[in-house]
Design a protein around this motif. Structure first.
Motif, PDB file in Angstrom:
ATOM      1  N   UNK A  22       0.826  -1.219   0.000  1.00 15.90           N
ATOM      2  CA  UNK A  22       0.000   0.000   0.000  1.00 15.90           C
ATOM      3  C   UNK A  22       0.854   1.261   0.000  1.00 15.90           C
ATOM      4  N   UNK A  23       2.185   1.102  -0.036  1.00 16.35           N
ATOM      5  CA  UNK A  23       3.035   2.299   0.037  1.00 16.35           C
ATOM      6  C   UNK A  23       3.399   2.822  -1.355  1.00 16.35           C
ATOM      7  N   UNK A  37       9.213   4.486 -14.752  1.00 13.04           N
ATOM      8  CA  UNK A  37       8.363   4.536 -13.558  1.00 13.04           C
ATOM      9  C   UNK A  37       7.710   3.182 -13.291  1.00 13.04           C
ATOM     10  N   UNK A  38       7.236   2.540 -14.370  1.00 13.42           N
ATOM     11  CA  UNK A  38       6.569   1.257 -14.187  1.00 13.42           C
ATOM     12  C   UNK A  38       7.536   0.141 -13.811  1.00 13.42           C
ATOM     13  N   UNK A  39       8.773   0.216 -14.333  1.00 14.89           N
ATOM     14  CA  UNK A  39       9.781  -0.776 -13.952  1.00 14.89           C
ATOM     15  C   UNK A  39      10.047  -0.664 -12.447  1.00 14.89           C
ATOM     16  N   UNK A  40      10.202   0.572 -11.997  1.00 14.72           N
ATOM     17  CA  UNK A  40      10.446   0.811 -10.566  1.00 14.72           C
ATOM     18  C   UNK A  40       9.244   0.321  -9.739  1.00 14.72           C
ATOM     19  N   UNK A  41       8.055   0.699 -10.197  1.00 16.33           N
ATOM     20  CA  UNK A  41       6.814   0.358  -9.488  1.00 16.33           C
ATOM     21  C   UNK A  41       6.607  -1.153  -9.405  1.00 16.33           C
ATOM     22  N   UNK A  54       0.011  -2.563   3.929  1.00 16.72           N
ATOM     23  CA  UNK A  54      -0.425  -3.491   2.879  1.00 16.72           C
ATOM     24  C   UNK A  54      -1.898  -3.304   2.561  1.00 16.72           C
ATOM     25  N   UNK A  55      -2.270  -3.673   1.337  1.00 16.35           N
ATOM     26  CA  UNK A  55      -3.680  -3.674   0.951  1.00 16.35           C
ATOM     27  C   UNK A  55      -4.242  -5.073   1.152  1.00 16.35           C
ATOM     28  N   UNK A  56      -5.369  -5.138   1.815  1.00 12.50           N
ATOM     29  CA  UNK A  56      -6.068  -6.416   1.980  1.00 12.50           C
ATOM     30  C   UNK A  56      -7.514  -6.219   1.545  1.00 12.50           C
ATOM     31  N   UNK A  66      -8.908  -2.693   2.500  1.00 20.03           N
ATOM     32  CA  UNK A  66      -8.334  -2.198   3.746  1.00 20.03           C
ATOM     33  C   UNK A  66      -6.856  -1.893   3.579  1.00 20.03           C
ATOM     34  N   UNK A  67      -6.382  -0.902   4.338  1.00 20.28           N
ATOM     35  CA  UNK A  67      -4.940  -0.672   4.454  1.00 20.28           C
ATOM     36  C   UNK A  67      -4.553  -1.174   5.845  1.00 20.28           C
TER      37      UNK A  67
END
Lengths: 99, 194
Positions: A22-23, A37-41, A54-56, A66-67
């Protein structure tokens, strides 16, 4: 591990799906540096020990995103927020800094 | 060309409740159900409309209220399921659509879900075998609602009374799997004596 869903209360892990970090924020695909940017992401994740956001997804429950702030070494959950609230807060913060 | 006539059929192909006074199970297949969700920013208007039409206060969190013969069951954030008997060809979708125009989305669920009623002295312990939430009266009482699963079948579970009586709503096509699990789980309470 149990997660306290803000809508449903504390529920067992098997009701949830882990849906990623989630960060990070998905980059702008139309930007001039989109490829980098997408390679990094996508690939450059730090995987730190200790607390992590984290995303759940409460798939077998109320279907809320949820975060969850969780210590990945001990599985201790520090906080659970609705992803909707987190996103709205981020949006209003951006708006405030822009004005 | 031959005429095709569609006749309603039960969602349960193999319905064989165990012969025990400790657990009674019945399928409620004559219901009219509709889900409704507030339009953005219309939560308050929706509450007022439901209160004016039925005298019901919609539960803000997981809960169930009954008013005017209709049960309103919390079905997620700002969403509810309205349930009543299909008597006199009553159609909750049409009814709610008319009353909630512009303030909520209403979708018919009558043929999408079935409701199974489970009661008796062993109802709680049978359910506890497959439902991963705490069903102890301190944690789950009449009026309580939980969206969860029972033996991997997604259900909305609520308690009706202290008998205890529970009801579980699930998608129709899972009804047989649910019933199979329920009756297997209840088998130990069938007494050996005739």
């Amino acid at each position: 591990m149990r997660i306290a869903c803000p809508h449903c209360g504390e529920r067992s892990l098997d009701e949830f799906l882990y849906s990623g970090d989630a960060t990070v924020k998905r980059p702008d695909f139309a930007g001039t540096t989109a490829m980098d940017d997408f390679v990094t992401y996508t690939f450059e994740r730090t995987n730190p020990p200790g607390p992590h956001r984290e995303l759940w997804y409460h798939a077998a429950g109320c279907h809320a995103w949820l975060v969850v702030t969780r210590n990945v070494s001990t599985h201790a959950v520090a906080s659970v927020e609705l992803a909707r609230d987190v996103a709205l807060a981020a949006k209003s913060a951006t708006k405030d800094s822009a004005s | 060309m031959a005429d095709h006539i569609l006749t309603p059929s039960s969602a349960f192909m193999d319905w064989h409740p165990p012969a025990t006074p400790k657990l009674a199970a019945s399928a409620r297949e004559t219901l009219t159900m509709a889900s409704f969700a507030a339009a953005r920013g219309k939560e308050q208007a929706l509450r007022e409309a439901i209160s004016a039409a039925y005298g019901a206060v919609l539960p803000k969190s997981a809960g169930r209220v009954e008013a005017g013969g209709i049960a309103f069951v919390w079905a997620g954030p700002d969403q509810w399921l309205a349930i009543t008997e299909h008597e006199g060809a009553r159609d909750l979708e049409a009814e709610l659509k008319e009353k909630l125009t512009g303030i909520a989305s209403v979708v018919d669920q009558s043929d999408s879900r079935v409701v199974v009623r489970i009661s008796g002295s062993r109802a709680r312990s049978v359910l506890a075998k497959g439902v991963p939430i705490d069903l102890h009266p301190r944690a789950f009482a009449p009026g309580s609602v939980a969206i969860t699963h029972a033996s991997h079948v997604g259900i909305i579970l609520w308690q009706v009374d202290d008998a205890p009586t529970y009801e579980a709503a699930m998608f129709r096509s899972y009804a047989d799997s649910f019933a199979h699990w329920l009756f297997e789980a209840a088998a130990e309470y069938v007494s050996a004596q005739p």
